[in-house]
Write a protein that holds these residues in place. Sequence first.
Motif, mmCIF file in Angstrom:
data_model
loop_
_atom_site.group_PDB
_atom_site.id
_atom_site.type_symbol
_atom_site.label_atom_id
_atom_site.label_comp_id
_atom_site.label_asym_id
_atom_site.label_seq_id
_atom_site.Cartn_x
_atom_site.Cartn_y
_atom_site.Cartn_z
ATOM 1 N N ALA A 57 0.825 -1.210 0.000
ATOM 2 C CA ALA A 57 0.000 0.000 0.000
ATOM 3 C C ALA A 57 0.859 1.259 0.000
ATOM 4 O O ALA A 57 0.544 2.230 -0.689
ATOM 5 N N THR A 58 1.947 1.250 0.761
ATOM 6 C CA THR A 58 2.849 2.403 0.777
ATOM 7 C C THR A 58 3.420 2.637 -0.616
ATOM 8 O O THR A 58 3.407 3.761 -1.127
ATOM 9 N N GLY A 59 3.935 1.580 -1.245
ATOM 10 C CA GLY A 59 4.499 1.707 -2.590
ATOM 11 C C GLY A 59 3.476 2.168 -3.607
ATOM 12 O O GLY A 59 3.750 3.037 -4.447
ATOM 13 N N ASP A 60 2.266 1.613 -3.543
ATOM 14 C CA ASP A 60 1.221 2.017 -4.481
ATOM 15 C C ASP A 60 0.798 3.470 -4.262
ATOM 16 O O ASP A 60 0.622 4.217 -5.219
ATOM 17 N N ALA A 61 0.663 3.868 -2.997
ATOM 18 C CA ALA A 61 0.248 5.240 -2.691
ATOM 19 C C ALA A 61 1.276 6.255 -3.165
ATOM 20 O O ALA A 61 0.943 7.392 -3.487
ATOM 21 N N LEU A 62 2.541 5.837 -3.221
ATOM 22 C CA LEU A 62 3.604 6.735 -3.676
ATOM 23 C C LEU A 62 3.815 6.654 -5.190
ATOM 24 O O LEU A 62 4.700 7.304 -5.730
ATOM 25 N N GLY A 63 2.998 5.872 -5.874
ATOM 26 C CA GLY A 63 3.075 5.776 -7.326
ATOM 27 C C GLY A 63 4.196 4.895 -7.841
ATOM 28 O O GLY A 63 4.568 4.975 -9.006
ATOM 29 N N TYR A 64 4.721 4.027 -7.000
ATOM 30 C CA TYR A 64 5.846 3.181 -7.409
ATOM 31 C C TYR A 64 5.407 1.979 -8.229
ATOM 32 O O TYR A 64 6.202 1.447 -8.990
ATOM 33 N N ALA A 65 4.177 1.511 -8.061
ATOM 34 C CA ALA A 65 3.718 0.269 -8.690
ATOM 35 C C ALA A 65 4.783 -0.822 -8.510
ATOM 36 O O ALA A 65 5.302 -1.378 -9.472
ATOM 37 N N PRO A 66 5.126 -1.136 -7.244
ATOM 38 C CA PRO A 66 6.238 -2.056 -6.988
ATOM 39 C C PRO A 66 5.909 -3.515 -7.260
ATOM 40 O O PRO A 66 4.764 -3.947 -7.148
ATOM 41 N N LEU A 67 6.936 -4.254 -7.594
ATOM 42 C CA LEU A 67 6.854 -5.695 -7.810
ATOM 43 C C LEU A 67 7.146 -6.381 -6.475
ATOM 44 O O LEU A 67 8.179 -6.127 -5.853
ATOM 45 N N VAL A 68 6.253 -7.234 -6.030
ATOM 46 C CA VAL A 68 6.417 -7.932 -4.751
ATOM 47 C C VAL A 68 7.589 -8.909 -4.846
ATOM 48 O O VAL A 68 7.710 -9.660 -5.817
ATOM 49 N N GLN A 69 8.427 -8.881 -3.834
ATOM 50 C CA GLN A 69 9.573 -9.781 -3.739
ATOM 51 C C GLN A 69 9.427 -10.634 -2.482
ATOM 52 O O GLN A 69 9.515 -10.117 -1.364
ATOM 53 N N LEU A 70 9.228 -11.928 -2.644
ATOM 54 C CA LEU A 70 9.048 -12.809 -1.493
ATOM 55 C C LEU A 70 10.276 -12.834 -0.591
ATOM 56 O O LEU A 70 10.164 -13.024 0.620
ATOM 57 N N ALA A 71 11.457 -12.638 -1.155
ATOM 58 C CA ALA A 71 12.679 -12.631 -0.348
ATOM 59 C C ALA A 71 12.707 -11.460 0.630
ATOM 60 O O ALA A 71 13.455 -11.483 1.596
ATOM 61 N N LEU A 72 11.863 -10.456 0.394
ATOM 62 C CA LEU A 72 11.796 -9.299 1.282
ATOM 63 C C LEU A 72 10.695 -9.440 2.335
ATOM 64 O O LEU A 72 10.319 -8.469 2.984
ATOM 65 N N ARG A 73 10.214 -10.664 2.519
ATOM 66 C CA ARG A 73 9.210 -10.875 3.568
ATOM 67 C C ARG A 73 9.877 -10.791 4.938
ATOM 68 O O ARG A 73 11.078 -10.960 5.070
ATOM 69 N N ASP A 74 9.064 -10.549 5.930
ATOM 70 C CA ASP A 74 9.554 -10.442 7.304
ATOM 71 C C ASP A 74 10.086 -11.795 7.765
ATOM 72 O O ASP A 74 9.844 -12.827 7.125
ATOM 73 N N CYS A 75 10.784 -11.793 8.867
ATOM 74 C CA CYS A 75 11.325 -13.015 9.451
ATOM 75 C C CYS A 75 10.178 -13.946 9.832
ATOM 76 O O CYS A 75 9.178 -13.512 10.412
ATOM 77 N N ASP A 76 10.300 -15.220 9.502
ATOM 78 C CA ASP A 76 9.302 -16.226 9.869
ATOM 79 C C ASP A 76 9.393 -16.451 11.374
ATOM 80 O O ASP A 76 10.382 -17.001 11.862
ATOM 81 N N MET A 77 8.363 -16.034 12.084
ATOM 82 C CA MET A 77 8.385 -16.107 13.544
ATOM 83 C C MET A 77 7.654 -17.318 14.103
ATOM 84 O O MET A 77 7.381 -17.389 15.296
ATOM 85 N N GLY A 78 7.349 -18.289 13.259
ATOM 86 C CA GLY A 78 6.757 -19.528 13.739
ATOM 87 C C GLY A 78 5.533 -19.292 14.606
ATOM 88 O O GLY A 78 4.642 -18.539 14.245
ATOM 89 N N ARG A 79 5.505 -19.920 15.771
ATOM 90 C CA ARG A 79 4.320 -19.820 16.638
ATOM 91 C C ARG A 79 4.165 -18.434 17.274
ATOM 92 O O ARG A 79 3.130 -18.160 17.883
ATOM 93 N N TRP A 80 5.149 -17.563 17.147
ATOM 94 C CA TRP A 80 5.014 -16.199 17.677
ATOM 95 C C TRP A 80 4.383 -15.253 16.665
ATOM 96 O O TRP A 80 4.162 -14.076 16.961
ATOM 97 N N ARG A 81 4.102 -15.741 15.481
ATOM 98 C CA ARG A 81 3.506 -14.893 14.445
ATOM 99 C C ARG A 81 2.227 -14.256 14.996
ATOM 100 O O ARG A 81 1.390 -14.920 15.578
ATOM 101 N N GLY A 82 2.106 -12.946 14.819
ATOM 102 C CA GLY A 82 0.927 -12.213 15.262
ATOM 103 C C GLY A 82 1.004 -11.712 16.689
ATOM 104 O O GLY A 82 0.147 -10.947 17.116
#
Length: 193
Positions: A57-82
């Motif tokens: 949403a930040t990228g779209d609102a700034l007019g970047y039309a960004p391509l999603v990169q899965l490698a840039l996902r947050d750290c997998d926090m397992g059972r602590w997710r959320g």
Amino acid sequence: MTFVAAACGAPPPAERFEDDRPLNQAGWDEVQRAAGELLPLAAAELRYCSPTPRSRATGDALGYAPLVQLALRDCDMGRWRGLTLGEAMAREPEAVDFWLADPRATPHGGESLLAFISRVGGWLDTRPADDGGRIVAVAEPSVIRAALVYALKAPPSSYWNIDVRPLSTTTVSGRAGRWNLRFDGIPAQRSRT
């Protein structure tokens, strides 16, 4: 490559591990106030973002039309997710202490800090460099911290000492194995409330 930190989705004490909530109204307002300074980055030849709703949403609102990169996902926090850090600490204080102290630890059953830094750094190393082209990537602050630790070849423990504010920009230049860092700052038009 210029990293732009995603706008807020929640106030800092309510930030959650692997938070998939969209931008809140305060986040949208921040993007609007910062747009004047951040819009020129839309001219970058390559525009990327983390897969989180607030990064997209930040990228779209700034007019970047960004391509999603899965490698840039947050750290997998397992059972602590959320969970917030405080909630995880209340449930598993020894596990949280272990995780904070050892970058190889995965007491949550997810990804270690070291693996997270390496994943983000590996993505950074595959980007075109030194060809004069501009790249922008909108990402969660945690992802940017991981990229900076990797780029500086800093010890993983330094991850906890880097503060990346929403909508701040940080630029790395160079090539795989030899990155230079420039702190660009937070857009001046933004006021913290």
